[in-house]
Design a protein around this motif. Structure first.
Motif, PDB file in Angstrom:
ATOM      1  N   LEU A 174      -7.477  11.588  11.928  1.00 33.68           N
ATOM      2  CA  LEU A 174      -7.214  10.357  11.182  1.00 33.68           C
ATOM      3  C   LEU A 174      -5.768  10.309  10.695  1.00 33.68           C
ATOM      4  CD1 LEU A 174     -10.498  10.035   9.074  1.00 33.68           C
ATOM      5  CD2 LEU A 174      -9.746   8.515  10.913  1.00 33.68           C
ATOM      6  N   GLU A 175      -5.253  11.457  10.262  1.00 32.04           N
ATOM      7  CA  GLU A 175      -3.867  11.532   9.812  1.00 32.04           C
ATOM      8  C   GLU A 175      -2.916  11.177  10.955  1.00 32.04           C
ATOM      9  OE1 GLU A 175      -1.153  12.989   6.540  1.00 32.04           O
ATOM     10  OE2 GLU A 175      -3.221  12.289   6.674  1.00 32.04           O
ATOM     11  N   LEU A 176      -3.192  11.729  12.135  1.00 28.48           N
ATOM     12  CA  LEU A 176      -2.356  11.425  13.297  1.00 28.48           C
ATOM     13  C   LEU A 176      -2.429   9.944  13.639  1.00 28.48           C
ATOM     14  CD1 LEU A 176      -0.579  12.194  15.696  1.00 28.48           C
ATOM     15  CD2 LEU A 176      -2.659  12.873  16.929  1.00 28.48           C
ATOM     16  N   ALA A 177      -3.627   9.374  13.606  1.00 31.12           N
ATOM     17  CA  ALA A 177      -3.772   7.946  13.905  1.00 31.12           C
ATOM     18  C   ALA A 177      -2.997   7.097  12.899  1.00 31.12           C
ATOM     19  CB  ALA A 177      -5.252   7.575  13.884  1.00 31.12           C
ATOM     20  N   ALA A 178      -3.039   7.477  11.627  1.00 29.01           N
ATOM     21  CA  ALA A 178      -2.313   6.726  10.602  1.00 29.01           C
ATOM     22  C   ALA A 178      -0.807   6.830  10.797  1.00 29.01           C
ATOM     23  CB  ALA A 178      -2.692   7.240   9.214  1.00 29.01           C
ATOM     24  N   MET A 225       0.844  -1.200   0.000  1.00 26.64           N
ATOM     25  CA  MET A 225       0.000   0.000   0.000  1.00 26.64           C
ATOM     26  C   MET A 225       0.881   1.251   0.000  1.00 26.64           C
ATOM     27  SD  MET A 225      -2.846   1.268   2.794  1.00 26.64           S
ATOM     28  CE  MET A 225      -3.913  -0.132   2.457  1.00 26.64           C
ATOM     29  N   ALA A 226       0.529   2.231  -0.816  1.00 26.26           N
ATOM     30  CA  ALA A 226       1.287   3.484  -0.900  1.00 26.26           C
ATOM     31  C   ALA A 226       0.869   4.405   0.237  1.00 26.26           C
ATOM     32  CB  ALA A 226       1.060   4.135  -2.255  1.00 26.26           C
ATOM     33  N   ILE A 227       1.271   4.053   1.457  1.00 30.36           N
ATOM     34  CA  ILE A 227       0.787   4.747   2.642  1.00 30.36           C
ATOM     35  C   ILE A 227       1.188   6.219   2.651  1.00 30.36           C
ATOM     36  CG2 ILE A 227       2.791   3.937   3.950  1.00 30.36           C
ATOM     37  CD1 ILE A 227      -0.718   4.723   5.334  1.00 30.36           C
ATOM     38  N   LEU A 228       2.417   6.520   2.210  1.00 30.02           N
ATOM     39  CA  LEU A 228       2.863   7.906   2.241  1.00 30.02           C
ATOM     40  C   LEU A 228       2.103   8.769   1.236  1.00 30.02           C
ATOM     41  CD1 LEU A 228       6.697   7.306   2.671  1.00 30.02           C
ATOM     42  CD2 LEU A 228       5.126   8.265   4.360  1.00 30.02           C
ATOM     43  N   THR A 229       1.834   8.222   0.057  1.00 27.09           N
ATOM     44  CA  THR A 229       1.025   8.955  -0.914  1.00 27.09           C
ATOM     45  C   THR A 229      -0.369   9.210  -0.365  1.00 27.09           C
ATOM     46  OG1 THR A 229       2.249   8.077  -2.809  1.00 27.09           O
ATOM     47  CG2 THR A 229       0.021   8.871  -3.226  1.00 27.09           C
ATOM     48  N   ILE A 230      -0.924   8.219   0.327  1.00 27.52           N
ATOM     49  CA  ILE A 230      -2.253   8.398   0.936  1.00 27.52           C
ATOM     50  C   ILE A 230      -2.214   9.479   2.009  1.00 27.52           C
ATOM     51  CG2 ILE A 230      -4.014   7.261   2.343  1.00 27.52           C
ATOM     52  CD1 ILE A 230      -3.295   4.655   0.886  1.00 27.52           C
ATOM     53  N   LEU A 231      -1.135   9.493   2.806  1.00 24.80           N
ATOM     54  CA  LEU A 231      -1.012  10.498   3.862  1.00 24.80           C
ATOM     55  C   LEU A 231      -0.881  11.909   3.290  1.00 24.80           C
ATOM     56  CD1 LEU A 231       1.353   8.720   6.427  1.00 24.80           C
ATOM     57  CD2 LEU A 231      -1.087   9.213   6.682  1.00 24.80           C
ATOM     58  N   ILE A 232      -0.384  12.015   2.081  1.00 26.76           N
ATOM     59  CA  ILE A 232      -0.321  13.315   1.412  1.00 26.76           C
ATOM     60  C   ILE A 232      -1.660  13.655   0.766  1.00 26.76           C
ATOM     61  CG2 ILE A 232       0.764  14.616  -0.472  1.00 26.76           C
ATOM     62  CD1 ILE A 232       3.290  12.886   0.014  1.00 26.76           C
ATOM     63  N   ALA A 233      -2.261  12.677   0.121  1.00 27.53           N
ATOM     64  CA  ALA A 233      -3.470  12.927  -0.669  1.00 27.53           C
ATOM     65  C   ALA A 233      -4.683  13.243   0.198  1.00 27.53           C
ATOM     66  CB  ALA A 233      -3.762  11.714  -1.550  1.00 27.53           C
ATOM     67  N   VAL A 234      -4.840  12.549   1.321  1.00 27.54           N
ATOM     68  CA  VAL A 234      -6.055  12.718   2.131  1.00 27.54           C
ATOM     69  C   VAL A 234      -6.212  14.147   2.647  1.00 27.54           C
ATOM     70  CG1 VAL A 234      -7.195  12.031   4.271  1.00 27.54           C
ATOM     71  CG2 VAL A 234      -6.309  10.284   2.714  1.00 27.54           C
ATOM     72  N   PRO A 235      -5.222  14.713   3.349  1.00 25.71           N
ATOM     73  CA  PRO A 235      -5.415  16.100   3.793  1.00 25.71           C
ATOM     74  C   PRO A 235      -5.460  17.097   2.649  1.00 25.71           C
ATOM     75  CG  PRO A 235      -3.193  15.343   4.315  1.00 25.71           C
ATOM     76  CD  PRO A 235      -3.964  14.156   3.856  1.00 25.71           C
ATOM     77  N   ALA A 236      -4.738  16.813   1.548  1.00 24.25           N
ATOM     78  CA  ALA A 236      -4.770  17.723   0.409  1.00 24.25           C
ATOM     79  C   ALA A 236      -6.167  17.774  -0.205  1.00 24.25           C
ATOM     80  CB  ALA A 236      -3.745  17.297  -0.634  1.00 24.25           C
ATOM     81  N   VAL A 237      -6.763  16.603  -0.445  1.00 26.99           N
ATOM     82  CA  VAL A 237      -8.110  16.549  -1.023  1.00 26.99           C
ATOM     83  C   VAL A 237      -9.137  17.139  -0.058  1.00 26.99           C
ATOM     84  CG1 VAL A 237      -9.936  14.993  -1.797  1.00 26.99           C
ATOM     85  CG2 VAL A 237      -7.565  14.582  -2.502  1.00 26.99           C
ATOM     86  N   ALA A 238      -8.999  16.823   1.223  1.00 28.09           N
ATOM     87  CA  ALA A 238      -9.926  17.369   2.223  1.00 28.09           C
ATOM     88  C   ALA A 238      -9.814  18.888   2.300  1.00 28.09           C
ATOM     89  CB  ALA A 238      -9.646  16.747   3.589  1.00 28.09           C
TER      90      ALA A 238
END
Length: 494
Positions: free
Chosen positions: A38-42, A1-14
């Motif tokens: 959620l970002e902190l939990a991840a 899973m591209a976890i770091l890309t997700i961690l960038i994309a989620v707050p950016a999209v939000a």
């Protein structure tokens, strides 16, 4: 899973959703806090899965071709240093949101503010995870956009002037860095991953002056961001004019991009040039330590005061980085985290005072410990952490830097140690003026720290105490990366 890309994309999209979807405005704070939580939990989950025994390697790595014509890749990965700074960003963002929870403003502006905070969080994660120099540069420059609007749209009367000053300084550093990035492409190995840091480490240059110029291009941009004397003057202006939450993230996290870049790019890509420039850099670092502390003593505005203390503290970090010993680099990295906790809490507390009385002037206050003892006690603990009280993480990190740097820069350490004495002056004198003595009539209706404000600040104090008594909890993540950096300098024959 591209976890770091997700961690960038989620707050950016939000964040973009808050800026563009009117229906979200009514719940902007709750939505932004949920995303940040959620970002902190991840990130905490990523911390749990991180292999501390191999903290020097880039973990959770992912590499995708991005601009193959120039060899740029979307390459992400984190070692122990990157992980610690991403965790710091993920922790401070929701706490900053909580600290400003009761600030009154219309829904559209509130949505804009929280949307920009989330976009800034995305950039913070991206910068500390980037393993491609070109990607790092793009994120380094793109980060200016949300910060410019955060500074210029929310804050005091001089906020637009502060935003422009910040932008000019940052763009100047970025343009110089761009020239160095382009030059690095032609000096590097080329290929479809020409900017990947793994491919550039150990690179040999046709002549020493080429490496020296490349180093100077990167270092100048990082010195502005750090900030170091004499390119520091944008910081007090921004601190005085921007909203407290913006300044908290800027100084506690985003300015670490400067010291992070020195560690992960300057020392590893240009080790011989780093050693060549070290004597001058150490002198500038020591000047920053003393000048920042003396300037802090002379400030009446508390935001400017805390900003100048950071100039002093960043000087200690840079001293440790360019001493080239494992202990000094481990200490400097630890100090990056400790300073973020301490200064972040201090900026938030000053913001709470200003919210209550509308002024950051030290002379306007007095006797508050009689009126709001919990507030006073919290401020004193955080202030003592800023002057490196034993038992708190800034002390452990600062002593590591000074001891680790002694053999490499003896006189620099002796002079820089005076900064500790000066720190006691600017912190204790400020506390004396603001919190001791008889309380003026205007101070009597001051409200005690609210539950939300305590939740925003007290976790930072707990973190400083835990890391102060058990520094190995953090330092173990820095040992391997620091050792690799020192080896890169040693292999250059220095």
């Amino acid at each position: 899973m591209a976890i770091l890309t997700i961690l960038i994309a989620v707050p950016a999209v939000a964040g973009l959703a808050l800026l563009t979807i009117p229906q979200l405005r009514a719940v902007a704070r709750q939505f932004a806090l949920a995303v940040a939580g959620l970002e902190l939990a991840a990130v905490i989950g990523m911390l749990a899965a991180f292999d501390r025994g191999d903290a020097g390697a880039f973990q959770f790595a992912e590499t995708y071709s991005w601009i193959p014509q120039i060899g740029a890749s979307w390459a992400l990965g984190i070692n122990g240093i990157g992980l610690s700074l991403i965790l710091l960003a993920a922790l401070l963002t929701p706490l900053t949101m909580l600290a400003g929870w009761t600030e009154d403003e219309e829904e559209s502006r509130r949505a804009q503010y929280y949307g920009l905070l989330l976009i800034t969080l995305a950039f913070m994660v991206g910068i500390f995870a980037a393993r491609d120099v070109f990607l790092f540069y793009v994120l380094f420059e793109a980060m200016l956009l949300p910060l410019y609007f955060l500074i210029g749209s929310f804050g005091g009367e001089q906020r637009r002037y502060a935003a422009v000053k910040f932008l000019i300084y940052s763009l100047l550093g970025g343009l110089v860095m761009l020239v160095a990035v382009i030059a690095l492409y032609f000096a590097g190995p080329g290929g479809d991953q020409a900017f990947l840091t793994d491919n550039l480490t150990g690179l040999t240059y046709d002549a020493p002056w080429i490496e020296n110029l490349l180093f100077l291009g990167f270092f100048f941009a990082f010195a502005i961001k750090a900030p170091m004397v004499p390119v520091h003057t944008w910081l007090p202006t921004v601190a005085e004019s921007a909203r407290a939450g913006t300044t908290t993230l800027l100084v506690a996290v985003l300015d670490k991009v400067g010291t992070f870049g020195m560690l992960t790019l300057c020392l590893t890509l240009f080790p011989a040039a780093s050693a060549w420039a070290a004597p001058v850099v150490i002198v500038l670092a020591v000047i920053s330590v003393i000048y920042g502390a003396l300037a802090a003593i002379g400030q009446d505005n508390m935001f400017r005061l805390v900003a100048f203390t950071s100039v002093s503290h960043f000087g200690i970090m840079v001293l440790g980085i360019f001493a080239f010993t494992r202990t000094s680099i481990e200490g400097a990295t630890f100090y990056m985290v400790s300073h973020g906790l301490s200064t972040g809490a201090l900026f938030l507390l000053v913001g709470f005072l200003v919210k209550r009385h509308g002024t950051a002037s030290v002379e306007a206050y007095g006797g508050l410990q009689r009126v709001v003892p919990v507030f006073a006690g919290t401020f004193l603990i955080v202030g003592l952490s800023a002057l490196a009280l034993p038992g708190m993480s800034p002390f452990a990190s600062e002593i590591m830097v000074l001891i680790g740097s002694y053999e490499a820069a003896r006189w620099g350490v002796i002079i820089a140690a005076l900064g500790v004495i000066l720190a006691a002056l600017y912190i204790l004198l400020t506390y004396k003026k603001v919190f001791t003595g008889p309380a003026p009539k205007a101070m009597e209706p001051t409200k005690e720290l609210s539950l939300m404000e305590r939740v925003a600040v007290w976790p930072l104090i707990v973190a400083m105490l835990v890391l102060g008594f058990v520094p190995a909890l953090a330092v173990n993540y820095f040992k391997d990366p620091s050792a690799a950096i020192v080896v890169s300098v040693e292999e250059a024959g220095l």
